[in-house]
Design a protein around this motif. Structure first.
Motif, PDB file in Angstrom:
ATOM      1  N   VAL A 196      -9.068  39.515  19.634  1.00 15.50           N
ATOM      2  CA  VAL A 196      -9.522  38.142  19.383  1.00 15.50           C
ATOM      3  C   VAL A 196      -9.353  37.791  17.910  1.00 15.50           C
ATOM      4  O   VAL A 196      -8.970  36.666  17.561  1.00 15.50           O
ATOM      5  CB  VAL A 196     -10.991  37.973  19.822  1.00 15.50           C
ATOM      6  CG1 VAL A 196     -11.463  36.554  19.551  1.00 15.50           C
ATOM      7  CG2 VAL A 196     -11.144  38.291  21.290  1.00 15.50           C
ATOM      8  N   LYS A 199      -5.913  36.760  17.260  1.00 11.49           N
ATOM      9  CA  LYS A 199      -5.645  35.412  17.744  1.00 11.49           C
ATOM     10  C   LYS A 199      -6.167  34.370  16.759  1.00 11.49           C
ATOM     11  O   LYS A 199      -5.502  33.366  16.488  1.00 11.49           O
ATOM     12  CB  LYS A 199      -6.307  35.205  19.114  1.00 11.49           C
ATOM     13  CG  LYS A 199      -5.772  36.090  20.230  1.00 11.49           C
ATOM     14  CD  LYS A 199      -6.553  35.862  21.511  1.00 11.49           C
ATOM     15  CE  LYS A 199      -6.099  36.799  22.619  1.00 11.49           C
ATOM     16  NZ  LYS A 199      -6.903  36.615  23.853  1.00 11.49           N
ATOM     17  N   GLU A 200      -7.367  34.599  16.237  1.00 10.28           N
ATOM     18  CA  GLU A 200      -7.979  33.617  15.347  1.00 10.28           C
ATOM     19  C   GLU A 200      -7.281  33.553  13.988  1.00 10.28           C
ATOM     20  O   GLU A 200      -7.194  32.481  13.376  1.00 10.28           O
ATOM     21  CB  GLU A 200      -9.464  33.923  15.167  1.00 10.28           C
ATOM     22  CG  GLU A 200     -10.292  33.687  16.416  1.00 10.28           C
ATOM     23  CD  GLU A 200     -11.776  33.895  16.185  1.00 10.28           C
ATOM     24  OE1 GLU A 200     -12.580  33.405  16.995  1.00 10.28           O
ATOM     25  OE2 GLU A 200     -12.135  34.544  15.178  1.00 10.28           O
ATOM     26  N   THR A 277     -10.982  37.006  26.136  1.00 12.80           N
ATOM     27  CA  THR A 277     -11.767  36.022  25.387  1.00 12.80           C
ATOM     28  C   THR A 277     -10.909  35.421  24.265  1.00 12.80           C
ATOM     29  O   THR A 277      -9.903  35.997  23.856  1.00 12.80           O
ATOM     30  CB  THR A 277     -13.031  36.653  24.795  1.00 12.80           C
ATOM     31  OG1 THR A 277     -12.673  37.820  24.032  1.00 12.80           O
ATOM     32  CG2 THR A 277     -14.003  37.056  25.889  1.00 12.80           C
ATOM     33  N   GLU A 278     -11.374  34.275  23.754  1.00 15.76           N
ATOM     34  CA  GLU A 278     -10.606  33.545  22.749  1.00 15.76           C
ATOM     35  C   GLU A 278     -11.297  33.473  21.400  1.00 15.76           C
ATOM     36  O   GLU A 278     -10.718  32.980  20.449  1.00 15.76           O
ATOM     37  CB  GLU A 278     -10.319  32.116  23.258  1.00 15.76           C
ATOM     38  CG  GLU A 278      -9.494  32.062  24.545  1.00 15.76           C
ATOM     39  CD  GLU A 278      -8.110  32.659  24.376  1.00 15.76           C
ATOM     40  OE1 GLU A 278      -7.575  32.591  23.243  1.00 15.76           O
ATOM     41  OE2 GLU A 278      -7.560  33.197  25.351  1.00 15.76           O
ATOM     42  N   SER A 279     -12.562  33.913  21.313  1.00 17.20           N
ATOM     43  CA  SER A 279     -13.273  33.856  20.032  1.00 17.20           C
ATOM     44  C   SER A 279     -14.075  35.137  19.843  1.00 17.20           C
ATOM     45  O   SER A 279     -14.507  35.767  20.815  1.00 17.20           O
ATOM     46  CB  SER A 279     -14.203  32.644  19.968  1.00 17.20           C
ATOM     47  OG  SER A 279     -15.271  32.773  20.881  1.00 17.20           O
ATOM     48  N   LEU A 367       0.937  33.295  23.896  1.00 19.91           N
ATOM     49  CA  LEU A 367      -0.273  32.608  23.482  1.00 19.91           C
ATOM     50  C   LEU A 367      -0.493  31.320  24.227  1.00 19.91           C
ATOM     51  O   LEU A 367      -1.618  30.815  24.290  1.00 19.91           O
ATOM     52  CB  LEU A 367      -0.201  32.313  21.966  1.00 19.91           C
ATOM     53  CG  LEU A 367      -0.172  33.548  21.069  1.00 19.91           C
ATOM     54  CD1 LEU A 367      -0.076  33.127  19.629  1.00 19.91           C
ATOM     55  CD2 LEU A 367      -1.379  34.428  21.317  1.00 19.91           C
TER      56      LEU A 367
END
Length: 368
Positions: A196, A199-200, A277-279, A367
């Motif tokens: 995650v 990704k961030e 998850t994304e965060s 993504l």
């Protein structure tokens, strides 16, 4: 191979750069093993017990029925000889064995005194003390009813024998629980934010266009936390032996191997959370609710599973920490060999394979 090592180094740099997090990861076992070195007493209900009735008279049957009828005990089996006691405890099927000597009722009637031995599994000292106290109280109540308010000199004496932990040290119970909790925190919670975080910060694009396979990316993310967990296992065991005086009665290599297996289980679960998850906040929350709280509440570490209603007892079987807690108690405290923890080991291995396969499947190579 050079690409894989580069990914592992990159993950190490992420960890080493944040000194506060590194301090927490390595200092947490020391703090928790000291804090949880103190005993907590919990009520125990529905504990399995066995009877070794060498007398077979009416008095022993009545006392057995009294114990079985109480809400604290459930009769599991009747033994034929004293040698079966150790075997039954090794299998973890009972918490207490009540031993009636030959001619129990005869001694009580003719000599006005009789002995009962209570043999408890003191690998969990709080439970052992509680159960022997419950059994002694029930036997004393039977003695009072036997008197029928008459001042007869009937006396039933009980003697207790504590296996595996004769001094009833609370640390014998908390060391396995703290080990499970620390590994869960380090592995699941910290690995849950690794992907995650990429990704961030926008570095996931660079990783995805690299020639390295998704499986190797996931393994590279897990390797640093695996090494940190091995350090934590070593520190917990050293503190247990030299600070809390909790000996390692079983095979040390087996104990470390089981710890590494549980670490892999936790890493697999953390990577699965990280993949879906994304965060980082969401990953942290899911890891807390999904693993940390069940580890504390449903592993048998803080609260006896026997006390829980049937649905929670069923759910506890899906908690990896429950099986690891049983393994550490069996190997470290009881000194048992692999054959007595083979079932728990197979279950943990199965969970690891399932979670890791699911992590790879859920890992998004794109993504968008």
């Amino acid at each position: 191979m050079k690409q894989f090592i580069s990914f592992v180094k990159k993950e190490f740099y992420h960890i080493l750069r944040d000194r506060r997090t590194l301090f927490i990861l390595l200092g947490m076992p020391i703090v928790q093993i000291i804090i949880f070195g103190f005993a907590l007493t919990n009520e125990v209900k529905n504990a399995k017990f066995a009877i070794l009735d060498q007398s077979g008279d009416i008095a022993t049957r009545q006392i057995t029925d009294e114990l079985d009828a109480s809400r604290y005990f459930d009769l599991a089996s009747s033994l034929k000889n004293y040698e079966e006691i150790e075997h039954l405890f090794r299998q973890g099927k009972v918490k207490l064995v009540v031993v009636f000597p030959p001619s129990f009722n005869s001694d009580l009637q003719h000599f006005n005194s009789a002995q009962i031995q209570l043999v408890a599994d003191a690998s969990d000292p709080n439970t052992a003390t509680t159960l022997t106290g419950y059994a002694t109280t029930i036997i004393k109540d039977y003695q009072l009813r036997l008197l029928h308010d008459k001042k007869l000199p009937y006396t039933i004496n009980t003697t207790a024998r504590m296996l595996y932990n004769s001094q009833l040290k609370g640390a014998y119970s908390f060391v396995p629980g703290v080990m499970a909790m620390v590994l869960m925190l380090v592995c699941t919670m910290m690995t849950a934010i690794t992907i995650v975080r990429e990704k961030e910060t926008g570095t996931m694009e660079i990783m995805l266009v690299s020639p390295i396979q998704p499986l190797k990316i996931i393994i590279a993310k897990a390797v640093p936390y695996l090494l940190l967990s091995i350090i934590n296992i070593a520190s917990i065991l050293l503190l247990s032996v030299f600070v809390l005086d909790v000996p390692i009665k079983g095979n040390l290599l087996l104990l470390i191997s089981e710890g590494i297996l549980f670490t892999l289980t936790c890493l697999s679960f953390g990577l699965l959370i990280s993949s879906v998850t994304e965060s980082q906040q969401t990953a942290m929350f899911i890891s807390l609710v999904g693993m940390f709280l069940p580890t504390v509440m449903l592993s048998g570490f803080m609260f006896p599973i026997e006390n829980m209603p049937l649905p929670l007892r069923i759910i506890s079987r899906a908690v990896p920490a429950k099986w690891f807690y049983d393994i550490v108690k069996s190997v470290m405290i009881k000194g048992l060999s692999f054959q007595y923890v083979a079932k728990e080991t197979i279950i943990l291995a199965g969970m690891t394979v399932f979670l890791l396969a699911l992590s790879i499947k859920k890992f998004k190579t794109r993504l968008a």
